[in-house]
Design a protein around this motif. Sequence first.
Motif, PDB file in Angstrom:
ATOM      1  N   ILE A 112      -3.595  -2.581 -24.619  1.00  0.00           N
ATOM      2  CA  ILE A 112      -3.509  -3.061 -23.241  1.00  0.00           C
ATOM      3  C   ILE A 112      -2.126  -3.682 -23.026  1.00  0.00           C
ATOM      4  CG2 ILE A 112      -4.544  -5.313 -23.744  1.00  0.00           C
ATOM      5  CD1 ILE A 112      -6.062  -4.990 -21.061  1.00  0.00           C
ATOM      6  N   SER A 113      -1.528  -3.385 -21.905  1.00  0.00           N
ATOM      7  CA  SER A 113      -0.188  -3.920 -21.632  1.00  0.00           C
ATOM      8  C   SER A 113      -0.263  -5.407 -21.283  1.00  0.00           C
ATOM      9  CB  SER A 113       0.460  -3.156 -20.475  1.00  0.00           C
ATOM     10  OG  SER A 113      -0.224  -3.445 -19.264  1.00  0.00           O
ATOM     11  N   ILE A 114       0.862  -6.070 -21.370  1.00  0.00           N
ATOM     12  CA  ILE A 114       0.928  -7.488 -20.992  1.00  0.00           C
ATOM     13  C   ILE A 114       0.577  -7.640 -19.509  1.00  0.00           C
ATOM     14  CG2 ILE A 114       2.492  -9.445 -20.691  1.00  0.00           C
ATOM     15  CD1 ILE A 114       3.908  -8.483 -23.264  1.00  0.00           C
ATOM     16  N   ALA A 115       1.045  -6.715 -18.686  1.00  0.00           N
ATOM     17  CA  ALA A 115       0.742  -6.768 -17.249  1.00  0.00           C
ATOM     18  C   ALA A 115      -0.761  -6.624 -17.003  1.00  0.00           C
ATOM     19  CB  ALA A 115       1.509  -5.676 -16.506  1.00  0.00           C
ATOM     20  N   GLU A 116      -1.399  -5.718 -17.714  1.00  0.00           N
ATOM     21  CA  GLU A 116      -2.850  -5.521 -17.552  1.00  0.00           C
ATOM     22  C   GLU A 116      -3.621  -6.749 -18.042  1.00  0.00           C
ATOM     23  OE1 GLU A 116      -6.043  -3.310 -16.165  1.00  0.00           O
ATOM     24  OE2 GLU A 116      -3.935  -2.765 -16.040  1.00  0.00           O
ATOM     25  N   TYR A 117      -3.179  -7.332 -19.143  1.00  0.00           N
ATOM     26  CA  TYR A 117      -3.809  -8.542 -19.665  1.00  0.00           C
ATOM     27  C   TYR A 117      -3.689  -9.682 -18.655  1.00  0.00           C
ATOM     28  CZ  TYR A 117      -4.940 -12.419 -22.752  1.00  0.00           C
ATOM     29  OH  TYR A 117      -5.526 -13.531 -23.292  1.00  0.00           O
ATOM     30  N   SER A 118      -2.518  -9.852 -18.083  1.00  0.00           N
ATOM     31  CA  SER A 118      -2.304 -10.893 -17.066  1.00  0.00           C
ATOM     32  C   SER A 118      -3.192 -10.653 -15.853  1.00  0.00           C
ATOM     33  CB  SER A 118      -0.848 -10.928 -16.631  1.00  0.00           C
ATOM     34  OG  SER A 118      -0.038 -11.326 -17.695  1.00  0.00           O
ATOM     35  N   LYS A 119      -3.317  -9.411 -15.464  1.00  0.00           N
ATOM     36  CA  LYS A 119      -4.168  -9.050 -14.328  1.00  0.00           C
ATOM     37  C   LYS A 119      -5.627  -9.416 -14.614  1.00  0.00           C
ATOM     38  CE  LYS A 119      -4.264  -5.099 -11.187  1.00  0.00           C
ATOM     39  NZ  LYS A 119      -3.934  -3.681 -11.069  1.00  0.00           N
ATOM     40  N   LEU A 120      -6.095  -9.126 -15.828  1.00  0.00           N
ATOM     41  CA  LEU A 120      -7.461  -9.512 -16.208  1.00  0.00           C
ATOM     42  C   LEU A 120      -7.648 -11.018 -16.105  1.00  0.00           C
ATOM     43  CD1 LEU A 120      -8.150  -7.291 -19.355  1.00  0.00           C
ATOM     44  CD2 LEU A 120      -9.565  -7.364 -17.292  1.00  0.00           C
ATOM     45  N   GLN A 121      -6.706 -11.772 -16.636  1.00  0.00           N
ATOM     46  CA  GLN A 121      -6.794 -13.233 -16.603  1.00  0.00           C
ATOM     47  C   GLN A 121      -6.791 -13.767 -15.168  1.00  0.00           C
ATOM     48  OE1 GLN A 121      -3.487 -14.325 -19.254  1.00  0.00           O
ATOM     49  NE2 GLN A 121      -5.039 -15.335 -20.512  1.00  0.00           N
ATOM     50  N   ASN A 122      -5.922 -13.220 -14.335  1.00  0.00           N
ATOM     51  CA  ASN A 122      -5.794 -13.714 -12.961  1.00  0.00           C
ATOM     52  C   ASN A 122      -6.957 -13.309 -12.073  1.00  0.00           C
ATOM     53  OD1 ASN A 122      -3.339 -14.945 -13.539  1.00  0.00           O
ATOM     54  ND2 ASN A 122      -2.172 -13.131 -12.999  1.00  0.00           N
ATOM     55  N   LYS A 123      -7.435 -12.093 -12.225  1.00  0.00           N
ATOM     56  CA  LYS A 123      -8.503 -11.606 -11.348  1.00  0.00           C
ATOM     57  C   LYS A 123      -9.897 -11.995 -11.825  1.00  0.00           C
ATOM     58  CE  LYS A 123      -6.093  -7.834  -9.176  1.00  0.00           C
ATOM     59  NZ  LYS A 123      -6.435  -7.659  -7.793  1.00  0.00           N
ATOM     60  N   LEU A 124     -10.018 -12.362 -13.104  1.00  0.00           N
ATOM     61  CA  LEU A 124     -11.333 -12.694 -13.664  1.00  0.00           C
ATOM     62  C   LEU A 124     -11.305 -14.051 -14.359  1.00  0.00           C
ATOM     63  CD1 LEU A 124     -11.961  -9.157 -15.175  1.00  0.00           C
ATOM     64  CD2 LEU A 124     -12.949 -10.063 -13.069  1.00  0.00           C
ATOM     65  N   PRO A 125     -11.053 -15.116 -13.612  1.00  0.00           N
ATOM     66  CA  PRO A 125     -10.953 -16.429 -14.259  1.00  0.00           C
ATOM     67  C   PRO A 125     -12.279 -16.926 -14.854  1.00  0.00           C
ATOM     68  CG  PRO A 125     -10.925 -16.662 -11.871  1.00  0.00           C
ATOM     69  CD  PRO A 125     -10.861 -15.192 -12.173  1.00  0.00           C
ATOM     70  N   GLN A 126     -13.398 -16.322 -14.449  1.00  0.00           N
ATOM     71  CA  GLN A 126     -14.696 -16.786 -14.938  1.00  0.00           C
ATOM     72  C   GLN A 126     -15.025 -16.268 -16.340  1.00  0.00           C
ATOM     73  OE1 GLN A 126     -14.464 -14.091 -12.960  1.00  0.00           O
ATOM     74  NE2 GLN A 126     -16.240 -12.768 -13.168  1.00  0.00           N
ATOM     75  N   ILE A 127     -14.247 -15.312 -16.858  1.00  0.00           N
ATOM     76  CA  ILE A 127     -14.535 -14.786 -18.189  1.00  0.00           C
ATOM     77  C   ILE A 127     -13.522 -15.309 -19.200  1.00  0.00           C
ATOM     78  CG2 ILE A 127     -15.568 -12.690 -17.221  1.00  0.00           C
ATOM     79  CD1 ILE A 127     -13.130 -11.165 -18.264  1.00  0.00           C
ATOM     80  N   LYS A 128     -13.926 -15.284 -20.453  1.00  0.00           N
ATOM     81  CA  LYS A 128     -13.052 -15.682 -21.546  1.00  0.00           C
ATOM     82  C   LYS A 128     -12.660 -14.412 -22.304  1.00  0.00           C
ATOM     83  CE  LYS A 128     -15.151 -20.231 -22.011  1.00  0.00           C
ATOM     84  NZ  LYS A 128     -14.515 -20.706 -20.856  1.00  0.00           N
ATOM     85  N   ILE A 129     -11.368 -14.256 -22.557  1.00  0.00           N
ATOM     86  CA  ILE A 129     -10.869 -13.046 -23.200  1.00  0.00           C
ATOM     87  C   ILE A 129     -10.452 -13.363 -24.633  1.00  0.00           C
ATOM     88  CG2 ILE A 129      -9.138 -11.211 -23.099  1.00  0.00           C
ATOM     89  CD1 ILE A 129      -8.976 -11.748 -20.058  1.00  0.00           C
ATOM     90  N   TYR A 130     -10.906 -12.508 -25.547  1.00  0.00           N
ATOM     91  CA  TYR A 130     -10.613 -12.684 -26.970  1.00  0.00           C
ATOM     92  C   TYR A 130      -9.943 -11.427 -27.517  1.00  0.00           C
ATOM     93  CZ  TYR A 130     -13.836 -16.579 -26.571  1.00  0.00           C
ATOM     94  OH  TYR A 130     -14.446 -17.741 -26.186  1.00  0.00           O
ATOM     95  N   ALA A 131      -8.910 -11.628 -28.292  1.00  0.00           N
ATOM     96  CA  ALA A 131      -8.221 -10.508 -28.950  1.00  0.00           C
ATOM     97  C   ALA A 131      -8.984 -10.121 -30.207  1.00  0.00           C
ATOM     98  CB  ALA A 131      -6.788 -10.893 -29.282  1.00  0.00           C
ATOM     99  N   ILE A 132      -9.502  -8.912 -30.222  1.00  0.00           N
ATOM    100  CA  ILE A 132     -10.218  -8.389 -31.386  1.00  0.00           C
ATOM    101  C   ILE A 132      -9.677  -6.974 -31.599  1.00  0.00           C
ATOM    102  CG2 ILE A 132     -12.451  -7.738 -32.327  1.00  0.00           C
ATOM    103  CD1 ILE A 132     -13.642  -9.885 -30.418  1.00  0.00           C
ATOM    104  N   GLU A 133      -8.932  -6.801 -32.661  1.00  0.00           N
ATOM    105  CA  GLU A 133      -8.223  -5.529 -32.819  1.00  0.00           C
ATOM    106  C   GLU A 133      -9.139  -4.325 -32.952  1.00  0.00           C
ATOM    107  OE1 GLU A 133      -4.797  -5.273 -35.176  1.00  0.00           O
ATOM    108  OE2 GLU A 133      -4.082  -7.237 -34.554  1.00  0.00           O
ATOM    109  N   GLU A 134     -10.150  -4.392 -33.738  1.00  0.00           N
ATOM    110  CA  GLU A 134     -11.002  -3.215 -33.932  1.00  0.00           C
ATOM    111  C   GLU A 134     -12.469  -3.572 -33.876  1.00  0.00           C
ATOM    112  OE1 GLU A 134     -10.423   0.098 -34.179  1.00  0.00           O
ATOM    113  OE2 GLU A 134      -8.335  -0.388 -33.757  1.00  0.00           O
ATOM    114  N   LEU A 135     -13.206  -2.689 -33.280  1.00  0.00           N
ATOM    115  CA  LEU A 135     -14.670  -2.800 -33.317  1.00  0.00           C
ATOM    116  C   LEU A 135     -15.196  -1.768 -34.252  1.00  0.00           C
ATOM    117  CD1 LEU A 135     -16.202  -3.395 -29.799  1.00  0.00           C
ATOM    118  CD2 LEU A 135     -15.945  -4.969 -31.666  1.00  0.00           C
TER     119      LEU A 135
END
Length: 135
Positions: A112-135
Amino acid sequence: MIKTESLIHTMKQNKIDGYLLPRNNMFISEDIHPAENKIMKLCGFSGSAGTLLIIREGKSYLFVDGRYELQAPEETDSTEVEVICTTKISMYDWMRANLPEGFKLGLNPQTISIAEYSKLQNKLPQIKIYAIEEL
């Protein structure tokens, strides 16, 4: 096919409610090697663009653009995956309306790009985002 025991175990171990899987590789490219196409492996969708939101408990959601509105439902199992066409509602608007406050969302920061990550954070403040490299 979408929720293997291993996948559920990893989500529980990482204490996340869902995982966002774009059809990208570490070069943020939709032009990926077939072995990197995790969306195809997990739900059967073969299109060149899409994002899969895997929910630990409940259905998963495949966000596609208008090119794949007809193809995606044919290639996925509707008992496991609901297809959302982003020409009708954006992924962000859908997530804002449907994910509860405090929802813990994992994603691979290499896909995910930095711009897309920022967009997720800004548009979805109610969720918590965690970096998990592989599922």
